[in-house]
Design an enzyme around this catalytic site. Structure first.
Site, short mmCIF file in Angstrom:
data_model
loop_
_atom_site.label_atom_id
_atom_site.label_comp_id
_atom_site.label_asym_id
_atom_site.label_seq_id
_atom_site.Cartn_x
_atom_site.Cartn_y
_atom_site.Cartn_z
CG HIS A 208 10.47 -24.58 12.23
ND1 HIS A 208 10.46 -24.74 13.42
CD2 HIS A 208 11.64 -24.92 12.16
CE1 HIS A 208 11.43 -24.66 13.57
NE2 HIS A 208 12.57 -24.62 13.15
CB CYS B 104 1.73 -2.00 4.77
SG CYS B 104 0.60 -3.45 5.96
N GLY B 105 2.54 -0.25 5.62
CA GLY B 105 3.25 0.67 7.16
C GLY B 105 3.73 -0.80 8.21
CB THR B 106 2.40 -2.05 11.05
OG1 THR B 106 1.56 -2.50 9.66
CG2 THR B 106 2.55 -0.70 11.26
N GLY B 107 3.66 -4.01 8.32
CA GLY B 107 3.16 -5.31 7.71
C GLY B 107 2.41 -5.76 8.85
CB ILE B 108 0.14 -5.85 10.97
CG1 ILE B 108 1.05 -5.94 11.88
CG2 ILE B 108 -1.24 -6.18 11.98
CD1 ILE B 108 1.74 -4.93 13.57
N GLY B 109 -1.87 -5.53 9.02
CA GLY B 109 -3.13 -5.82 7.90
C GLY B 109 -2.60 -6.49 6.91
NE ARG C 128 10.65 -30.83 15.14
CZ ARG C 128 11.23 -30.65 13.94
NH1 ARG C 128 12.04 -31.61 13.53
NH2 ARG C 128 12.63 -29.68 14.19
CG HIS C 129 8.56 -28.66 10.79
ND1 HIS C 129 8.06 -28.16 11.72
CD2 HIS C 129 10.53 -28.47 11.35
CE1 HIS C 129 9.52 -27.28 12.48
NE2 HIS C 129 10.17 -27.89 12.22
CG ASP D 188 -0.88 -0.08 2.12
OD1 ASP D 188 0.58 0.63 2.48
OD2 ASP D 188 -1.43 0.19 3.16
CG HIS D 189 -0.67 4.78 1.82
ND1 HIS D 189 -1.33 3.90 1.46
CD2 HIS D 189 -0.86 5.59 2.90
CE1 HIS D 189 -2.84 4.15 2.95
NE2 HIS D 189 -1.69 5.15 3.25
C1 RB5 Z 1 -1.61 2.83 6.76
O1 RB5 Z 1 -1.84 4.13 7.40
C2 RB5 Z 1 -1.53 2.00 7.34
O2 RB5 Z 1 -2.55 1.83 8.23
C3 RB5 Z 1 -0.86 0.96 6.88
O3 RB5 Z 1 0.01 0.51 5.92
C4 RB5 Z 1 -0.45 -1.04 7.75
O4 RB5 Z 1 0.70 -0.87 8.27
C5 RB5 Z 1 -1.92 -1.40 8.02
O5 RB5 Z 1 -1.94 -2.35 8.62
#
Ligand code: RB5
Length: 143
Positions: free
Chosen positions: A97, A64-69, A132-133, A7-8
């Protein structure tokens, strides 16, 4: 073929990674986003996940910004094992693994130097093929 998307919030790091892949003659397909304009990370996570599940690409990289979403979204797809890695140890371990097929990272978390080492490790480390994996990965897919 490596599927790559962002994303951005991950746009600049995606540019760095694509340059690095080109320098190392690693083929990739860029699923966007293609500008720094604000956009929605699920759009690009879905494109990359579908490219892997269709067989068009073997592995994916999502930023993304965090890699989480972007990773949460990718992991909704059965058969996608997306791993958030901000260190080389995790990138190696998740290939050995978990047979992770998508690497996610956060541009706001990790610097480009480390990110490229993480990419290299993720792309070059083979799955262990240990029973196992294999058994645990099968359990991930079960309801
Ligand atoms: C965008 O501002 C941010 O929320 C997105 O890049 C990401 O970090 C979401 O998990």
């Amino acid at each position: 073929m490596i599927a790559i998307g962002c994303d951005h919030g991950g746009f600049e790091l995606k540019q760095e990674i694509m340059k690095h892949l080109e320098e190392n003659n690693i083929e990739y397909k860029d699923f966007g986003t293609y500008t720094k304009d604000s956009c929605d990370y699920p759009v690009y996570a879905k494109k990359v996940a579908k490219a892997i599940l269709s067989g068009e690409c073997e592995k994916g990289i999502l930023i993304c910004g965090t890699g989480i979403g972007i990773g949460i979204t990718a992991n909704k797809f059965k058969g996608i094992r997306a791993a958030l890695c901000h260190d080389v140890f995790s990138a190696q371990a998740t290939r050995e693994h978990n047979d992770a097929n998508v690497l996610t990272m956060g541009e706001r978390v990790v610097g480009p130097g480390l990110a490229l080492k993480i990419v290299d490790t993720f792309l070059t480390t083979e799955f262990s093929n240990d029973e196992r994996h294999i058994n645990r990965i099968r359990q991930i897919e079960e309801d």
